[in-house]
Write a protein that holds these residues in place. Structure first.
Motif, short mmCIF file in Angstrom:
data_model
loop_
_atom_site.label_atom_id
_atom_site.label_comp_id
_atom_site.label_asym_id
_atom_site.label_seq_id
_atom_site.Cartn_x
_atom_site.Cartn_y
_atom_site.Cartn_z
N ILE A 161 0.71 -1.38 -0.03
CA ILE A 161 -0.03 -0.08 0.07
C ILE A 161 0.83 1.30 -0.02
O ILE A 161 0.54 2.30 -0.63
CB ILE A 161 -1.03 -0.23 1.28
N GLN A 162 1.87 1.23 0.75
CA GLN A 162 2.82 2.54 0.76
C GLN A 162 3.48 2.69 -0.49
O GLN A 162 3.80 3.93 -0.85
CB GLN A 162 3.76 2.28 1.94
N ALA A 163 3.79 1.51 -1.26
CA ALA A 163 4.41 1.61 -2.46
C ALA A 163 3.57 2.23 -3.42
O ALA A 163 3.95 3.16 -4.17
CB ALA A 163 4.97 0.37 -2.91
N VAL A 164 2.30 1.64 -3.48
CA VAL A 164 1.10 2.42 -4.37
C VAL A 164 1.02 3.75 -3.95
O VAL A 164 1.04 4.61 -4.88
CB VAL A 164 -0.01 1.80 -4.22
N GLU A 165 0.95 4.30 -2.97
CA GLU A 165 0.88 5.39 -2.34
C GLU A 165 1.96 6.40 -2.93
O GLU A 165 1.75 7.79 -3.38
CB GLU A 165 0.51 5.55 -0.83
N ASN A 166 3.13 6.12 -3.11
CA ASN A 166 4.30 6.60 -3.54
C ASN A 166 4.37 6.60 -4.81
O ASN A 166 5.62 6.81 -5.55
CB ASN A 166 5.49 6.63 -2.75
N ASN A 167 3.27 5.86 -5.65
CA ASN A 167 3.64 5.47 -7.05
C ASN A 167 4.73 4.81 -7.68
O ASN A 167 5.56 5.06 -8.47
CB ASN A 167 3.36 6.93 -7.82
N PHE A 436 -16.81 5.95 -9.73
CA PHE A 436 -15.49 5.41 -9.02
C PHE A 436 -14.91 6.42 -7.90
O PHE A 436 -14.23 5.67 -6.94
CB PHE A 436 -14.28 5.54 -10.30
N GLU A 437 -15.38 7.70 -7.95
CA GLU A 437 -15.05 8.48 -6.88
C GLU A 437 -15.54 7.91 -5.70
O GLU A 437 -15.09 8.51 -4.51
CB GLU A 437 -15.24 9.97 -7.29
N HIS A 438 -16.78 7.45 -5.59
CA HIS A 438 -17.66 7.15 -4.54
C HIS A 438 -17.37 5.47 -4.14
O HIS A 438 -18.27 4.98 -3.30
CB HIS A 438 -19.04 7.22 -4.75
N LEU A 439 -16.47 4.99 -4.90
CA LEU A 439 -16.27 3.54 -4.28
C LEU A 439 -15.38 3.35 -3.05
O LEU A 439 -14.37 4.17 -2.75
CB LEU A 439 -15.62 2.65 -5.49
N ASN A 440 -15.65 2.44 -1.99
CA ASN A 440 -14.98 2.28 -0.96
C ASN A 440 -14.92 3.36 0.17
O ASN A 440 -13.45 3.65 0.36
CB ASN A 440 -13.65 1.69 -1.66
N PRO A 478 -8.10 7.30 -23.85
CA PRO A 478 -7.47 8.25 -23.12
C PRO A 478 -8.15 8.12 -21.53
O PRO A 478 -7.74 8.17 -20.60
CB PRO A 478 -7.65 9.91 -23.67
N ALA A 479 -9.63 8.34 -21.74
CA ALA A 479 -10.34 8.48 -20.54
C ALA A 479 -10.16 7.28 -19.84
O ALA A 479 -10.12 7.14 -18.47
CB ALA A 479 -11.74 8.61 -20.98
N LEU A 480 -10.19 5.92 -20.61
CA LEU A 480 -10.25 4.64 -19.89
C LEU A 480 -8.84 4.54 -19.51
O LEU A 480 -8.56 3.85 -18.36
CB LEU A 480 -10.60 3.49 -21.11
N ASN A 481 -7.67 4.97 -19.93
CA ASN A 481 -6.48 4.77 -19.65
C ASN A 481 -6.16 5.61 -18.49
O ASN A 481 -5.41 4.96 -17.34
CB ASN A 481 -5.58 5.34 -20.69
N GLN A 486 -5.51 5.94 -12.60
CA GLN A 486 -5.49 6.56 -11.20
C GLN A 486 -6.52 5.75 -10.20
O GLN A 486 -6.25 6.21 -9.10
CB GLN A 486 -6.37 7.91 -11.64
N SER A 487 -7.24 4.81 -10.62
CA SER A 487 -8.01 4.02 -9.97
C SER A 487 -7.71 2.54 -9.61
O SER A 487 -8.31 2.06 -8.73
CB SER A 487 -9.49 4.14 -10.44
N SER A 488 -6.74 1.96 -10.21
CA SER A 488 -6.22 0.72 -10.30
C SER A 488 -5.07 0.90 -9.49
O SER A 488 -3.80 1.02 -9.76
CB SER A 488 -5.92 0.08 -11.45
N LEU A 489 -5.20 0.76 -8.22
CA LEU A 489 -4.23 0.80 -6.98
C LEU A 489 -4.07 -0.76 -6.31
O LEU A 489 -3.87 -0.76 -4.98
CB LEU A 489 -4.67 1.75 -5.94
N ASN A 490 -4.40 -1.73 -7.09
CA ASN A 490 -4.52 -2.96 -6.57
C ASN A 490 -3.08 -3.40 -5.87
O ASN A 490 -2.22 -3.36 -6.62
CB ASN A 490 -4.92 -3.98 -7.41
#
Length: 703
Positions: A161-167, A436-440, A478-481, A486-490
């Motif tokens: 999670i910390q790696a994902v947060e720091n990209n 997607f902004e209102h998920l989780n 572009p919008a899908l990419n 931005q939303s695939s943080l798995n």
């Protein structure tokens, strides 16, 4: 004629298209990163390889553990105001079902998707035992459900999670000969994860399925090719997936694969809860037994689809797999979703029939409650396992952000699926982003939740890092990419599958000169202005000259406009500018009334109008077969490469067959910039598009 299409209002449409430029710029950077190992690169983008990263210290992990305990206490106090400050609530058993404390807002009167009665809330399941539907051994090696959701390594999960947060991502690429490629990114830690090129054996038992699902899985995977192997591996290992190779040939298999994964996830989640219920019952409610197996609310899967008919196809695929003995409210479902008497014209393209055949209403939402032997349609959202909806249908439920808005039922979504994303783009992509902004998000109310059973990563607000996002589309855009980036943080990583395109120009049925003109821009925000200026200075004068010397002649100039904002701008310029006073034109957009469309087509084919402005969404929703065309100008390349082929081969081919066009003066002109690289690749082909973006010249001819 297609019925039931709810298009975005022009104002909202203009707002949506303002974000397209930024999304396209993100796509340029992302694609350059994906293809850093490719022979060619786009000038100015560079390669972004992830180097070695220092692991987080053990002291940081200790601090996070302390924060975890604090967040749990704070959340309990927030949702239980009567609890004394600083005093944690005692654990309690939860075996019986709990009635939800707050139901979703009532739908409007006459709503076809209205629920019939209130459903159970929380994470309760029907009475029964896991023996009702077989058992999966969670101790088997590489049980991805167990390691990702049920029993994750908390220390490793925190590091990821910390790696994902720091990209910080580590990228690995796989390329298959001449057909497709995949790029796998995982959080840059020292975790011992499966490499991208490594796959689990494609046997049903190796996917850790419920035993009753294995028979169908064996049939589905019996003739799996390399692409299906990689896709199946990614889906069942709970990675995020962007699959931009969906087509009519593999659509059925893709639906079956996703349905199998959804059913397996829901049933295994149910097994886990029932097992722990039995343990609690056997222990006599001992407070020493800590079992965390739930989220805040019951819904675990969200599936976004373009039309009611696509919803029918997905649910039918699920029913084929699980073969339920009872289907509650099935008759009502068939009447409101499946039964449509209207038939499409046989001359419509196959992809149009697939999307708009049957009930093409794009305003729907449906809760589905699953049990091993039963499926109940139209269940209350808080009592559903899977929610099917169109972006428009779900957006109307979420509200406008006021205090009365209710989106707590999205707080515990663990799998979100977008199927036919290219069709959702033509509706209103802003709604997808809003969802997607209102998920989780942390819920506003308890909704009957037993917090002693809630998994710790839910309490810590980390659910978005374990959620699996699956995006299916016929092509990337572009919008899908941007959504994928931005939303695939798995924490299990993410995989992007890309097709190797031959190019739409290869399969044309007419021989015509095609000129691709590249224009430069100062920065991404100025690209629309630079495109417009290039059009009115380099393209429009020659059209004006032709009209001036052939007044009343049959010019047949079609100007294809991908974006409605550009359509409005060019239309206003043609109507108001003194330099275009000799240009007679008509216009057809997605908002043009039927009578005005008929008038514009008639004036164009008879030569009364020498120019016709035509938008991509109008072509998507109607697929008009325009006649009288001798020249085509693409103000911008279409997102869908099929449209390029239909317009060039179909429209010009019709003119040739009717002797309405002179081959000597017939041509196609396409404007593009470096932000159009995804569209350009699909039109000219993967082998050619980089040279068009990087060569010194700015004009390229194809015949």
């Amino acid at each position: 004629m297609v019925q039931g299409i709810a298009l975005p209002l022009p104002e909202a449409h203009l707002r949506e298209e303002v974000m397209v430029i930024g999304a396209a710029f993100v796509a340029v950077q992302e694609l350059a990163d994906d293809r850093s190992e490719s022979p060619g690169t786009i000038p100015g983008t560079g390669d972004r390889e992830v180097g070695s990263e220092e692991l987080l210290s053990h002291e940081d992990s200790s601090e996070s553990d302390a924060a975890h305990e604090k967040s749990y206490t704070v959340l309990l106090q927030t949702l239980n105001p009567h609890l004394p400050h600083g005093e944690p609530r005692k654990k309690r058993r939860k075996i019986d079902t709990i009635t939800t404390l707050a139901q979703i807002r009532e739908p409007p009167s006459g709503d076809l998707d209205a629920v019939e009665d209130a459903e159970d809330g929380g994470n309760s399941t029907e009475e029964g035992s896991v023996d009702d539907f077989d058992v999966v051994d969670t101790q088997q090696e590489r049980d991805f459900f167990a390691t990702h959701f049920a029993e994750p390594d908390e220390d490793q999960t925190l590091l990821k999670i910390q790696a994902v947060e720091n990209n910080r991502w580590k990228a690995e690429k796989t390329t298959a000969p001449s057909s497709w490629s995949s790029t796998f990114r995982r959080p840059a830690t020292s975790g011992d994860e499966m490499a991208d090129g490594e796959t689990i054996e494609l046997k049903a038992r190796d996917l850790k399925l419920k035993p009753k699902l294995e028979t169908f899985a064996e049939e589905l995977l019996s003739d799996a090719d390399d692409l299906t192997v990689q896709l199946t591996t990614s889906v069942f290992s709970y990675r995020d997936v962007l699959f931009s190779a969906r087509n009519l040939d593999n659509a059925g298999k893709m639906r079956a694969l996703i349905s199998l994964h959804i059913l397996n996830h829901v049933f295994r989640t149910r097994d886990c809860i029932l097992k722990n219920n039995a343990k609690l019952s056997k222990s006599g409610g001992s407070e020493d037994l800590e079992l965390r197996d739930q989220g805040f609310t019951r819904p675990k899967v969200l599936v976004l689809l373009p039309t009611r008919q696509s919803c029918v196809k997905m649910i039918d695929a699920m029913i084929t797999i699980c073969k339920p003995q009872q289907q509650g409210n099935r008759k009502r479902f068939d009447e409101s979703y499946a039964n449509v008497d209207e038939e499409l014209s046989p001359d419509k393209p196959e992809d149009f029939k697939d999307l708009f055949g049957g009930n093409d209403d794009d305003m729907f939402r449906l809760g589905l409650k699953l049990a091993p032997r039963t499926i109940n349609f139209f269940s209350q959202f808080y009592g559903s396992d899977v929610i099917f909806a169109s972006p428009l249908g779900l957006r109307t439920v979420l509200g406008d952000g006021s205090k009365k808005a209710d989106y707590d039922f999205l707080s515990s979504i663990e799998i979100v699926v977008l199927d036919q994303s290219e069709a959702l783009l033509m509706q209103n992509w802003e709604y997808v982003e809003y969802i997607f902004e209102h998920l989780n998000l942390q819920p506003k109310e308890a909704h009957g939740c037993d917090f002693s059973r809630v998994r710790s990563w839910y309490l810590d607000g980390h659910a978005k890092y374990l959620r699996q996002t699956i995006l299916f589309s016929a092509f990337n855009f572009p919008a899908l990419n941007k959504l994928y980036t931005q939303s695939s943080l798995n924490t299990s990583g993410k995989v992007k599958f890309a097709r190797v395109h031959k190019g739409a120009i290869v399969d044309l049925t007419v021989s015509v000169k095609q000129t691709f003109s590249r224009f430069d821009f100062m920065d991404p925000t100025s690209e629309p202005d630079d495109r417009f200026n290039y059009f009115i200075t380099a393209i429009l004068p020659s059209l004006n000259k032709t009209s001036l010397h052939n007044v009343g002649g049959q010019q047949g100039i079609l100007v294809f406009m991908p974006l409605y904002a550009d359509f409005v701008r060019v239309r206003n310029h043609l109507a108001a500018s003194s330099s275009t006073q000799h240009v007679s034109f008509g216009s057809i957009s997605e908002y043009t009334p039927v009578k005005d469309v008929a008038r514009a087509r008639s004036h164009f084919v008879t030569g009364r109008h020498s120019m016709l402005l035509y938008t991509e969404r109008a072509h998507h929703f109607r697929r008009y077969r325009l006649k009288g065309i001798s020249r085509i100008i693409f103000y911008g390349l279409p997102e869908n490469p099929l449209f390029y082929r239909e317009i060039v081969s179909g429209f010009l081919g019709s003119s040739f067959s009717n002797s309405n066009a002179d081959n000597r003066h017939t041509n196609v002109r396409c404007l593009f910039s470096k932000l159009d690289l995804l569209k350009l690749e699909r039109v000219v082909g993967t082998k050619r598009y980089l040279s068009l973006l990087s060569d010194n010249g700015d004009t390229f001819d194809f015949v």
